[in-house]
Each structure stands twice: as structure tokens, then as C-alpha cells.
Design a protein around this motif. Structure first.
Motif, PDB file in Angstrom:
ATOM      1  N   UNK A  56      -2.154  -4.518 -13.801  1.00 25.04           N
ATOM      2  CA  UNK A  56      -3.183  -5.398 -13.247  1.00 25.04           C
ATOM      3  C   UNK A  56      -4.440  -5.274 -14.098  1.00 25.04           C
ATOM      4  N   UNK A  57      -4.823  -6.335 -14.744  1.00 21.65           N
ATOM      5  CA  UNK A  57      -5.995  -6.299 -15.628  1.00 21.65           C
ATOM      6  C   UNK A  57      -7.295  -6.348 -14.834  1.00 21.65           C
ATOM      7  N   UNK A  58      -8.323  -5.666 -15.364  1.00 21.19           N
ATOM      8  CA  UNK A  58      -9.676  -5.700 -14.797  1.00 21.19           C
ATOM      9  C   UNK A  58      -9.691  -5.361 -13.311  1.00 21.19           C
ATOM     10  N   UNK A  59      -9.032  -4.275 -12.962  1.00 22.23           N
ATOM     11  CA  UNK A  59      -8.954  -3.862 -11.559  1.00 22.23           C
ATOM     12  C   UNK A  59     -10.337  -3.489 -11.027  1.00 22.23           C
ATOM     13  N   UNK A  60     -10.720  -4.125  -9.923  1.00 22.64           N
ATOM     14  CA  UNK A  60     -12.008  -3.856  -9.298  1.00 22.64           C
ATOM     15  C   UNK A  60     -11.851  -3.944  -7.791  1.00 22.64           C
ATOM     16  N   UNK A  61     -12.360  -2.933  -7.075  1.00 20.27           N
ATOM     17  CA  UNK A  61     -12.351  -2.955  -5.621  1.00 20.27           C
ATOM     18  C   UNK A  61     -13.262  -1.860  -5.084  1.00 20.27           C
ATOM     19  N   UNK A  62     -13.839  -2.119  -3.910  1.00 19.75           N
ATOM     20  CA  UNK A  62     -14.647  -1.086  -3.254  1.00 19.75           C
ATOM     21  C   UNK A  62     -13.759   0.036  -2.736  1.00 19.75           C
ATOM     22  N   UNK A  63     -12.479  -0.237  -2.541  1.00 19.22           N
ATOM     23  CA  UNK A  63     -11.530   0.778  -2.079  1.00 19.22           C
ATOM     24  C   UNK A  63     -11.018   1.557  -3.287  1.00 19.22           C
ATOM     25  N   UNK A  64     -11.875   2.440  -3.796  1.00 21.09           N
ATOM     26  CA  UNK A  64     -11.588   3.100  -5.076  1.00 21.09           C
ATOM     27  C   UNK A  64     -10.314   3.939  -5.040  1.00 21.09           C
ATOM     28  N   UNK A  65      -9.957   4.456  -3.881  1.00 23.64           N
ATOM     29  CA  UNK A  65      -8.767   5.303  -3.791  1.00 23.64           C
ATOM     30  C   UNK A  65      -7.468   4.573  -4.060  1.00 23.64           C
ATOM     31  N   UNK A  66      -7.466   3.234  -3.907  1.00 16.44           N
ATOM     32  CA  UNK A  66      -6.232   2.469  -4.171  1.00 16.44           C
ATOM     33  C   UNK A  66      -6.393   1.578  -5.409  1.00 16.44           C
ATOM     34  N   UNK A  67      -7.360   1.902  -6.250  1.00 16.04           N
ATOM     35  CA  UNK A  67      -7.547   1.148  -7.493  1.00 16.04           C
ATOM     36  C   UNK A  67      -6.623   1.734  -8.564  1.00 16.04           C
ATOM     37  N   UNK A  68      -5.370   1.361  -8.473  1.00 17.05           N
ATOM     38  CA  UNK A  68      -4.335   1.853  -9.393  1.00 17.05           C
ATOM     39  C   UNK A  68      -3.690   0.633 -10.049  1.00 17.05           C
ATOM     40  N   UNK A  69      -4.042   0.321 -11.292  1.00 14.20           N
ATOM     41  CA  UNK A  69      -3.554  -0.907 -11.942  1.00 14.20           C
ATOM     42  C   UNK A  69      -2.058  -0.900 -12.239  1.00 14.20           C
ATOM     43  N   UNK A  70      -1.477   0.301 -12.393  1.00 12.97           N
ATOM     44  CA  UNK A  70      -0.041   0.401 -12.680  1.00 12.97           C
ATOM     45  C   UNK A  70       0.491   1.659 -12.014  1.00 12.97           C
ATOM     46  N   UNK A  71       1.574   1.528 -11.264  1.00 13.68           N
ATOM     47  CA  UNK A  71       2.164   2.661 -10.546  1.00 13.68           C
ATOM     48  C   UNK A  71       3.545   2.966 -11.106  1.00 13.68           C
ATOM     49  N   UNK A  72       3.768   4.217 -11.496  1.00  9.96           N
ATOM     50  CA  UNK A  72       5.059   4.585 -12.081  1.00  9.96           C
ATOM     51  C   UNK A  72       6.184   4.469 -11.047  1.00  9.96           C
ATOM     52  N   UNK A  73       5.819   4.553  -9.760  1.00  8.52           N
ATOM     53  CA  UNK A  73       6.821   4.425  -8.703  1.00  8.52           C
ATOM     54  C   UNK A  73       6.871   3.036  -8.104  1.00  8.52           C
ATOM     55  N   UNK A  74       6.440   2.026  -8.886  1.00  4.52           N
ATOM     56  CA  UNK A  74       6.375   0.663  -8.358  1.00  4.52           C
ATOM     57  C   UNK A  74       7.694   0.203  -7.752  1.00  4.52           C
ATOM     58  N   UNK A  75       8.808   0.479  -8.420  1.00  2.00           N
ATOM     59  CA  UNK A  75      10.113   0.012  -7.939  1.00  2.00           C
ATOM     60  C   UNK A  75      10.519   0.723  -6.649  1.00  2.00           C
ATOM     61  N   UNK A  76      10.062   1.965  -6.469  1.00  4.15           N
ATOM     62  CA  UNK A  76      10.361   2.691  -5.239  1.00  4.15           C
ATOM     63  C   UNK A  76       9.563   2.129  -4.063  1.00  4.15           C
TER      64      UNK A  76
END
Length: 344
Positions: A295-315
Motif C-alpha cells: 500500500x503506497x503512501x500509507x497514512x492513518x491516525x491509527x498508527x498501530x495498524x499502519x502496516x503497508x505490507x503484511x508477510x502473513x497477508x495470505x493467512x
């Protein structure tokens, strides 16, 4: 020394088995390893009543379903079973007077977040394996949890945060004794530094799902939830999703409990919630993908879930689809307004 019911580790994408008593990061396929247990043996030797009657208050009450064999390696900072709190205003807000909305208040855990669960197990296993230096990328809470548990275990910790991480989080990490660095970038950039520095610095990488044991800590949310609801589960679980370890962990917990025959009724729909400013899982779900593009240019006030790429995405996506759930994106403005409404 107590026996562990762990039978082996397993690659989450190929199914290849790995020995349980060795230090592991990712599988040979570059994917997360999952801990597997001899559940048939456990079923014959442990009952759910023994768990419920345990005098241990926190997550270690589930030690038969956790990988730390020797009690002396179980690092604790006073974890507790976090309460389920009924939110009447949320039911009124949705104009639905037939259901209940419950929140599991993970803020009661050490360092004030659910990250304590995963890092408690990761650090305990690091002690079991006699590791002496751990490193992590973080948006704040995971770094604080690592710092606190590593200090308790007398293990060195190094933490990398994006340079716009809230100051209070950075200070907490520093005060817990970790070497703390600010990085000009997002959490995935911090993760690259941890990966690239492994050989030179000699640390072990405890990034989300890059070792097998944080997920084992996170799954205790699922165990607690089942026990608190008398071994039944809610209709749906809404989970704020960044790296997604908690969602994956709970789904793993439910599968283990089901195989043990400890659950009554159906499994819940797993619903991943992301901010519209950083919603790679929502994008992948909506487009029928098995993996979530960066996810390009990730921005959110919810900083704890600002993860542009998750290695466990498929899970994450597997759990959502297997449970007939979904993934939803929420505007930052709505996040703030709903937070304020609930807190009044």
C-alpha cells in the motif's frame, strides 16, 4: 522440567515440517512457520475443566497449548485475563437492540496493549533457546512490549520505529531499556533494517510472523474469549488489522480448540478492520487476491495498524474467507468520532 505437547513446526504455505527444538525464523519458502501440537495426546491428558480451574490468572494458564516447556523460561510481567465489556452505546448506535457488542479490553495487559501476549511468548522462547539479542520494527506498542519482556529476561533489545511514531511510545521503549532508533520511513522500512542487520549486529529478528512464537502468544486471546463465553464463541469478531497476527492467532486457537472438542457451537466470522488510508488487506479481499500488494503512501491516525505490507497477508485472507467474514476500511474521521462516542 515439564513436557511440551509441541510435535513440530510447519510452513504455512507448503506444509513442510520442521523440527520443534531448533531456532527458526521463516521457512525455506520465506513464509511464516506455525507451531503444531500433538492434540490427540493433549486431549487424553488435559481437560478444559483443568484449564478453567487453574489458579494461574493470565495467559500461562494455557501452557499445555503453548510451546515453552520449562516453567523457568516463562517470562511474566503479571498478565491478566482481560475483561469483556458490554458497549450499550454501540448497540444503540447501530439501531440493533437484539445483539450485544463486547470489547475485549487488552489495555489491561503489561505495557498497555495486546502486543504483550506475542512478545511474552517470543521472549520466553528466546530464553529457552538462550538467545541474547532481539530486534524488532514497531509502530510503538510492540517495541514497548519487547523492551519490557526482554529486560525481565535479561536479554538485549534493539527497536526501530518510524520517525513519526508518537513520542510517548518512543519514550516508553527507551525507558524500558531498549536501544531505540528512529527511521525515516514506515514500519516496513524499519523491518528491512532489522533484516539487513542480522548478521552484522548478531540479533534475532522478532518481526511480526518472522519467527513462530508471537502468534502463539496472540492466540491466547482466542483461548480466553472461548473460556469467558463458556466455551462458545461470538457470531463475529471485528479485529483492527495491521500485521494481522492476532486475527491469525485467534483463528489458529479456535481450530485447536475445535480439534480438542472443547468448543460448543459454530466458529465466528472474522472481520478485518483497516483504515482507508492503509487498507492492503481490504483491497486484496475485495479483488479476490491471495496476497496483498504494498500500500503506497500509507497514512492513518491509527498508527498501530499502519502496516503497508503484511508477510502473513495470505493467512489473514484465509481466515477471513474460511470463516465467511470480510475486510472493511474505515475513514479516519469515523475512527475518531466513534472512539469519542464510545468513551463518553
Amino acid at each position: 522440567m515439564e513436557n511440551s505437547y509441541v510435535s513440530h513446526l510447519e510452513c504455512s504455505i507448503t506444509g513442510k515440517k520442521y523440527e520443534a527444538n531448533k531456532i527458526h525464523g521463516l521457512s525455506e519458502a520465506g513464509r511464516p512457520l506455525l507451531v503444531r501440537y500433538n492434540l490427540e495426546k493433549l486431549k487424553n491428558e488435559i481437560s478444559r475443566e483443568q484449564i478453567s480451574n487453574s489458579r494461574v490468572d493470565g495467559l500461562w494458564r494455557y501452557s499445555p497449548l503453548l510451546p515453552v516447556a520449562d516453567p523457568k523460561n516463562r517470562i511474566s510481567l503479571g498478565e491478566t485475563i482481560t475483561p469483556l465489556i458490554k458497549l450499550n452505546k454501540s448497540v444503540n448506535y447501530t439501531n440493533n437492540d437484539k445483539g450485544q457488542v463486547l470489547i475485549k479490553d487488552e489495555g489491561r495487559l503489561p505495557t498497555g496493549s495486546f502486543k504483550a501476549r506475542g512478545l511474552c511468548l517470543a521472549v520466553s522462547m528466546a530464553k529457552q533457546f538462550k538467545l541474547n539479542h532481539l530486534a524488532i520494527p514497531t509502530n510503538g506498542n510492540a517495541g514497548a512490549a519487547l523492551a519490557a519482556y526482554a529486560r525481565q529476561a535479561n536479554i538485549k533489545a534493539t527497536v526501530f520505529c518510524p520517525d513519526d511514531t508518537p513520542k510517548v511510545n518512543v519514550q516508553e521503549i527507551q525507558l524500558q531499556g531498549a536501544d531505540t532508533y528512529l527511521v525515516n520511513g514506515l514500519i516496513n522500512d524499519c523491518g528491512k533494517i532489522v533484516l539487513e542487520g542480522r548478521e552484522k549486529a548478531g540479533w534475532f529478528d522478532v518481526s511480526t510472523l518472522k519467527e513462530p512464537y508471537r502468534i502463539e502468544g496472540k492466540k491466547t486471546m482466542g483461548f480466553e474469549l472461548a473460556e469467558q463465553m463458556n466455551w462458545t464463541l461470538p457470531d463475529a469478531i471485528f479485529y483492527p488489522t495491521g500485521g494481522g497476527t492476532g486475527l491469525i492467532g485467534m483463528w489458529k486457537a479456535f481450530a485447536e480448540l475445535k480439534e480438542l472438542g472443547w468448543l460448543t457451537g459454530k466458529l465466528p466470522k472474522m472481520i478485518a478492520i483497516q483504515s482507508s488510508g492503509c487498507a492492503p488487506i481490504v483491497n486484496a479481499f475485495d479483488n479476490g487476491l491471495d496476497h496483498a500488494p504494498l500500500w503506497d503512501n500509507a497514512k492513518t491516525v491509527a498508527s498501530g495498524i499502519r502496516v503497508p505490507a503484511a508477510i502473513g497477508d495470505f493467512l489473514i485472507l484465509d481466515a477471513i474467507r474460511q470463516s465467511h467474514g470480510c475486510a472493511l476500511a474505515v475513514e479516519d474521521e469515523h475512527i475518531i468520532n466513534t472512539r469519542d462516542m464510545i468513551s463518553k
